[in-house]
Design a protein around this motif. Structure first.
Motif, mmCIF file in Angstrom:
data_model
loop_
_atom_site.group_PDB
_atom_site.id
_atom_site.type_symbol
_atom_site.label_atom_id
_atom_site.label_comp_id
_atom_site.label_asym_id
_atom_site.label_seq_id
_atom_site.Cartn_x
_atom_site.Cartn_y
_atom_site.Cartn_z
ATOM 1 N N ALA A 215 0.673 -1.231 -0.037
ATOM 2 C CA ALA A 215 -0.048 -0.078 0.044
ATOM 3 C C ALA A 215 0.802 1.320 0.059
ATOM 4 O O ALA A 215 0.432 2.160 -0.258
ATOM 5 N N MET A 216 1.993 1.290 0.449
ATOM 6 C CA MET A 216 2.687 2.471 0.732
ATOM 7 C C MET A 216 4.170 2.317 -0.050
ATOM 8 O O MET A 216 4.614 1.089 -0.081
ATOM 9 N N PRO A 217 4.778 3.654 -0.426
ATOM 10 C CA PRO A 217 4.126 4.918 -0.489
ATOM 11 C C PRO A 217 2.876 4.942 -1.629
ATOM 12 O O PRO A 217 2.852 4.027 -2.672
ATOM 13 N N PRO A 218 1.899 5.844 -1.411
ATOM 14 C CA PRO A 218 0.768 5.522 -2.513
ATOM 15 C C PRO A 218 1.285 5.793 -4.060
ATOM 16 O O PRO A 218 2.112 6.666 -4.167
ATOM 17 N N GLY A 219 0.843 4.862 -4.812
ATOM 18 C CA GLY A 219 0.954 5.074 -6.122
ATOM 19 C C GLY A 219 2.434 4.312 -6.316
ATOM 20 O O GLY A 219 2.783 4.058 -7.662
ATOM 21 N N GLU A 220 3.210 4.164 -5.508
ATOM 22 C CA GLU A 220 4.539 3.446 -5.583
ATOM 23 C C GLU A 220 4.627 2.074 -5.042
ATOM 24 O O GLU A 220 4.922 1.226 -5.853
ATOM 25 N N ALA A 221 4.404 2.007 -3.786
ATOM 26 C CA ALA A 221 4.368 0.736 -3.050
ATOM 27 C C ALA A 221 5.607 -0.314 -3.600
ATOM 28 O O ALA A 221 5.555 -1.396 -3.780
ATOM 29 N N ASP A 222 6.601 0.429 -3.298
ATOM 30 C CA ASP A 222 7.957 -0.404 -3.966
ATOM 31 C C ASP A 222 8.881 -0.696 -2.696
ATOM 32 O O ASP A 222 10.269 -1.000 -2.842
ATOM 33 N N LEU A 223 8.469 -0.552 -1.484
ATOM 34 C CA LEU A 223 9.255 -0.973 -0.428
ATOM 35 C C LEU A 223 9.659 -2.481 -0.355
ATOM 36 O O LEU A 223 8.853 -3.501 -0.957
ATOM 37 N N LYS A 224 11.108 -2.774 -0.022
ATOM 38 C CA LYS A 224 11.511 -4.142 -0.083
ATOM 39 C C LYS A 224 10.963 -4.671 1.237
ATOM 40 O O LYS A 224 10.628 -3.825 2.256
ATOM 41 N N ILE A 225 10.796 -6.155 1.329
ATOM 42 C CA ILE A 225 10.318 -6.554 2.477
ATOM 43 C C ILE A 225 11.039 -6.079 3.855
ATOM 44 O O ILE A 225 10.315 -5.888 4.748
ATOM 45 N N GLN A 226 12.430 -6.065 4.006
ATOM 46 C CA GLN A 226 13.106 -5.673 4.937
ATOM 47 C C GLN A 226 12.799 -4.240 5.503
ATOM 48 O O GLN A 226 12.508 -3.982 6.609
ATOM 49 N N GLU A 227 12.787 -3.455 4.267
ATOM 50 C CA GLU A 227 12.232 -1.947 4.638
ATOM 51 C C GLU A 227 10.770 -1.848 5.370
ATOM 52 O O GLU A 227 10.535 -1.149 6.418
ATOM 53 N N ALA A 228 9.945 -2.745 4.681
ATOM 54 C CA ALA A 228 8.565 -2.562 5.377
ATOM 55 C C ALA A 228 8.496 -3.222 6.925
ATOM 56 O O ALA A 228 8.025 -2.520 7.567
ATOM 57 N N PHE A 229 9.459 -4.153 7.097
ATOM 58 C CA PHE A 229 9.305 -4.632 8.517
ATOM 59 C C PHE A 229 10.201 -3.549 9.290
ATOM 60 O O PHE A 229 9.622 -3.332 10.620
ATOM 61 N N ASP A 230 11.180 -2.970 8.905
ATOM 62 C CA ASP A 230 11.632 -1.842 9.693
ATOM 63 C C ASP A 230 10.917 -0.713 9.988
ATOM 64 O O ASP A 230 10.853 -0.236 10.878
ATOM 65 N N ILE A 231 10.127 -0.071 9.046
ATOM 66 C CA ILE A 231 9.282 0.951 9.248
ATOM 67 C C ILE A 231 8.329 0.447 10.126
ATOM 68 O O ILE A 231 7.917 1.344 11.251
ATOM 69 N N ALA A 232 7.454 -0.838 9.900
ATOM 70 C CA ALA A 232 6.520 -1.144 10.702
ATOM 71 C C ALA A 232 7.033 -1.145 12.200
ATOM 72 O O ALA A 232 6.308 -0.658 13.208
ATOM 73 N N ALA A 233 8.210 -1.707 12.553
ATOM 74 C CA ALA A 233 8.845 -1.716 13.745
ATOM 75 C C ALA A 233 8.856 -0.443 14.368
ATOM 76 O O ALA A 233 8.553 -0.076 15.569
ATOM 77 N N PHE A 234 9.084 0.629 13.834
ATOM 78 C CA PHE A 234 9.643 1.924 14.068
ATOM 79 C C PHE A 234 8.316 2.552 14.484
ATOM 80 O O PHE A 234 8.016 3.181 15.492
ATOM 81 N N VAL A 235 7.337 2.465 13.434
ATOM 82 C CA VAL A 235 6.118 2.980 13.827
ATOM 83 C C VAL A 235 5.432 2.627 14.943
ATOM 84 O O VAL A 235 4.612 3.158 15.799
#
Length: 255
Positions: A215-235
């Motif tokens: 879903a994120m970023p809108p219109g791109e949704a190009d996060l790598k799996i590791q990046e998605a987990f890192d951001i989720a953990a921070f949030v």
């Protein structure tokens, strides 16, 4: 007016009507009004007079269910109605679509559960059912998840890192959600008192990461799996409201 002219006028009227119907796919009559109301409530959950009294933050249903649940990748509503009644491990009970909708108000909306059978409940259920109209019914005995539900990511070998998440958040998320997570006109709050509480699904790092990936970023949704987990953990390392189980939160069944 001659016969040919009358026939031509009738033909043009029929063509005009068919064009209007093609542009307006909602059901006719009162059902269509209710479906439209449901979509409006999904898009304006925290501000609409019918739903505002039950919402305890500034989120709308469409904050997580993108494009009012029409986005097939990000927690889509399409097909959801086809799996209900379904068994819910969280509730330890078989629940209806209405139950599932109303429980979102006490978790993702950090508010109060509207009554079963209320205008809010019926309208949102009607909208989700309309979005599911072409999907065969197949009740789910394991979990209340539809055919287009969020697919969980496999956790990466490297554990999520808050420092990496903080840097990625600043680079990819803060422009819409603010440095302090409080949100803006371009994006909802992702932590703090105006966000979802810790009983919501997205408060769990794996669920949040799976959602971010598609879903994120809108219109791109190009996060790598590791990046998605890192951001989720921070949030999700930040404070958010605590979930408190209301007395009337679970579906009441006759014994």
């Amino acid at each position: 007016m001659n016969t040919a002219t009358i026939a031509g006028s009738l033909l043009m009227a029929l063509i005009s009507q068919s064009r209007v119907q093609a542009q307006d796919p909602y059901p006719p009559g009162e059902l269509g009004k209710t479906v439209r109301l449901g979509e409006t409530l999904v898009r304006e959950t925290n501000t609409h007079p019918l739903t505002k009294p039950y919402v305890g933050n500034v989120l709308q249903c469409t904050s997580c269910h993108l494009d009012a649940g029409r986005d097939l990748k990000a927690a889509s509503f399409i097909g959801v109605a086809s799996v209900y009644p379904a068994y819910s491990p969280r509730e330890s009970a078989v629940i209806t679509l209405e139950d599932r909708i109303l429980n979102c108000f006490i978790r993702s909306q950090n508010g109060k559960r509207p009554p079963n059978g209320s205008q809010v409940s019926v309208a949102i259920a009607a909208y989700i059912t309309w979005l599911s109209k072409d999907v065969p019914i197949q009740m789910n005995p394991k979990a209340p998840l539809g055919p287009n539900s969020l697919r969980p990511l496999k956790e990466p070998a490297v554990r999520p890192d808050l420092a990496r998440g903080k840097s990625l958040y600043a680079d990819r998320c803060s422009a819409c959600h603010s440095d302090d997570g409080s949100g803006s006109d371009d994006g909802p709050p992702v932590w703090g008192h105006n966000s979802f509480n810790d009983g919501a699904g997205l408060s769990k790092v794996p669920k949040m990461a799976s959602w971010l990936k598609v879903a994120m970023p809108p219109g791109e949704a190009d996060l790598k799996i590791q990046e998605a987990f890192d951001i989720a953990a921070f949030v999700n390392s930040h404070d958010r409201p605590r979930f408190q189980q209301p007395i009337n939160a679970k579906p009441q069944r006759n014994k």
